[in-house]
Design a protein around this motif. Structure first.
Motif, PDB file in Angstrom:
ATOM      1  N   UNK A 165       0.930  -1.209  -0.080  1.00 35.68           N
ATOM      2  CA  UNK A 165       0.016   0.193  -0.134  1.00 35.68           C
ATOM      3  C   UNK A 165       0.869   1.394  -0.090  1.00 35.68           C
ATOM      4  N   UNK A 166       1.705   1.372   0.692  1.00 38.79           N
ATOM      5  CA  UNK A 166       2.727   2.541   1.077  1.00 38.79           C
ATOM      6  C   UNK A 166       3.644   2.446  -0.417  1.00 38.79           C
ATOM      7  N   UNK A 167       4.012   1.545  -0.964  1.00 42.09           N
ATOM      8  CA  UNK A 167       4.786   1.788  -2.432  1.00 42.09           C
ATOM      9  C   UNK A 167       3.708   2.282  -3.343  1.00 42.09           C
ATOM     10  N   UNK A 168       2.444   2.292  -3.160  1.00 44.89           N
ATOM     11  CA  UNK A 168       1.679   2.734  -4.195  1.00 44.89           C
ATOM     12  C   UNK A 168       0.981   1.806  -4.971  1.00 44.89           C
ATOM     13  N   UNK A 169       0.963   0.216  -4.588  1.00 42.60           N
ATOM     14  CA  UNK A 169       0.581  -0.833  -5.470  1.00 42.60           C
ATOM     15  C   UNK A 169      -0.372  -1.582  -4.716  1.00 42.60           C
ATOM     16  N   UNK A 171      -3.443  -1.747  -4.932  1.00 38.95           N
ATOM     17  CA  UNK A 171      -4.541  -2.025  -5.919  1.00 38.95           C
ATOM     18  C   UNK A 171      -4.024  -3.582  -6.527  1.00 38.95           C
ATOM     19  N   UNK A 172      -2.896  -3.905  -6.397  1.00 39.51           N
ATOM     20  CA  UNK A 172      -2.446  -4.783  -7.423  1.00 39.51           C
ATOM     21  C   UNK A 172      -2.500  -6.007  -6.426  1.00 39.51           C
ATOM     22  N   UNK A 173      -3.654  -6.955  -6.308  1.00 37.96           N
ATOM     23  CA  UNK A 173      -3.557  -8.029  -5.500  1.00 37.96           C
ATOM     24  C   UNK A 173      -2.483  -9.225  -5.822  1.00 37.96           C
ATOM     25  N   UNK A 174      -2.295  -9.303  -6.764  1.00 34.64           N
ATOM     26  CA  UNK A 174      -1.193 -10.395  -7.550  1.00 34.64           C
ATOM     27  C   UNK A 174       0.161  -9.878  -6.994  1.00 34.64           C
ATOM     28  N   UNK A 175       0.628  -8.847  -7.280  1.00 33.31           N
ATOM     29  CA  UNK A 175       1.655  -8.111  -6.836  1.00 33.31           C
ATOM     30  C   UNK A 175       1.894  -8.332  -5.388  1.00 33.31           C
TER      31      UNK A 175
END
Length: 395
Positions: A165-169, A171-175
């Protein structure tokens, strides 16, 4: 050295307190809505030797989230650093600066019994692990996304969920799932690797966990250790640029020989270590990452991942023929970087920072046990060149 949490076997691969990676995936808790191991469940296993219940795992997640915010002086330090400073340098500096609040250092200065060292060390280690995601994410945002606001910590998320979340990703469940797997299984690789050994060595002087782990991070930053995953991806993409879309075994073989004949190593396959048992882990983790890809068709369709998989089929025979490689099979770095790249985390220099977040799980828990068991100062015997020559001649 004594290192109790993980053991490597040349046939079976790695075991964490006797559990293989598949065992861990079956028994350790995942995040709500996810399938992969989360860092908290692996941390509990490494520290105690026991599989945590789901309730214990969620409680630890909550504790880490509540302790995860950075103190102002560390925020100010990281924000003052130039964007051009390598992210691993920034991470090491930030971890060292966190020792301002070391409970072990404060207790030692006041005077405590040796039998109490481990309790204060444990507090420091938990606090450090809790703060690593916020520190690592802040470095990422400052270097690669300057001016973008940093998301706060969600007390209901696991450690890696908050990190992504803090990285900004977020929204990307697979990552998020991949990084949960990555961080959990990279956490401990026995104690002889450079970063874990460095933490053990510096910790044996009774330096606090922050100083000990900052030293470990600078060992991890070396190209022959944690920096390898970015080098693998760079090399693979250079191959892709040269051979284009015609990805055949013959074209890959030609590029491999071109690399070797130029005097370079093949990243992700050449792992210089004289002890076979230390090599088995690489293939175990490569297979696990490949399995993650096999369950996701969109990953298998990625040209870079296709190239990595085909390279793993061709490279062993080429390296055996070349004759200078102790272990020609793919290691963990051969696949991990390309998956991160596929999911949009394309900043090569940052990959080792993720490794640094992970490696804390094993190195710091072993530091707690070193204090609990009263292990001595590490001081290996050194030899001069003359002494080594006499030793060899005597044989």
């Amino acid at each position: 050295m004594l290192w109790d949490a993980s053991v490597l076997d040349p046939i079976e691969g790695i075991r964490f307190h006797g559990m293989s990676i598949p065992d861990c995936q079956k028994q350790l808790t995942a995040a709500p809505g996810g399938k992969e191991i989360i860092a908290e469940s692996m941390l509990w296993l490494l520290l105690t030797g026991k599989v945590p219940t789901e309730a214990e795992t969620r409680q630890l997640s909550r504790e880490l989230a509540e302790k995860g915010d950075l103190p102002k002086h560390v925020v100010d330090l990281i924000d003052s650093l130039p964007q051009t400073l390598h992210p691993m340098t920034q991470l090491g500096m930030g971890v060292a600066a966190l020792n301002h609040d070391s409970q072990f250092a404060a207790a030692y200065e006041k005077g405590i019994k040796k039998s109490e060292y481990w309790t204060h060390t444990l507090e420091d280690c938990i606090n450090l692990i809790a703060r690593l995601p916020a520190l690592a994410a802040r470095i990422y945002r400052n270097v690669y996304k300057p001016g973008t606001p940093l998301t706060g910590i969600n007390k209901d998320l696991d450690l890696v969920g908050n990190y992504v979340n803090m990285l900004g990703y977020g929204h990307n469940h697979d990552l998020t799932e991949y990084l949960r797997l990555y961080i959990a299984i990279h956490g401990d690789h026995e104690g002889g690797n450079a970063s874990a050994h460095t933490a053990h060595l510096v910790g044996s002087t009774l330096s606090d966990p922050y100083l000990s782990y900052s030293a470990a991070l600078f060992a991890l930053a070396g190209p022959l250790h944690g920096l390898a995953n970015q080098e693998v991806l760079r090399w693979q993409m250079n191959m892709q640029k040269e051979i284009g879309t015609n990805i055949t075994h013959d074209n890959i073989k030609d590029f491999l020989w071109k690399t070797l004949k130029s005097g370079q190593v093949v990243p992700g396959h050449v792992y210089f270590d004289s002890v076979l048992v230390c090599l088995s882990i690489s293939f175990s983790f490569y297979v696990d990452t490949a399995t993650f890809c096999d369950t996701r068709p969109e990953l298998l369709a990625d040209p870079v991942i296709q190239l990595v998989k085909k390279t793993s089929e061709v490279a062993p025979d080429v390296l055996k023929e070349h004759g200078k490689t102790k272990n020609p099979y793919p290691n963990v770095d051969a696949a991990s970087g390309c998956v991160l790249y596929h999911y949009g985390l394309t900043e090569f220099k940052y990959y080792t920072v993720i490794f640094g977040v992970s490696r804390s799980l094993g190195a710091l828990t072993q530091l707690v046990w070193a204090r609990a068991l009263g292990l001595p100062l590490e001081r290996p015997k050194s030899l001069s060149i003359d002494a080594i020559q006499k030793l060899v001649e005597g044989q």
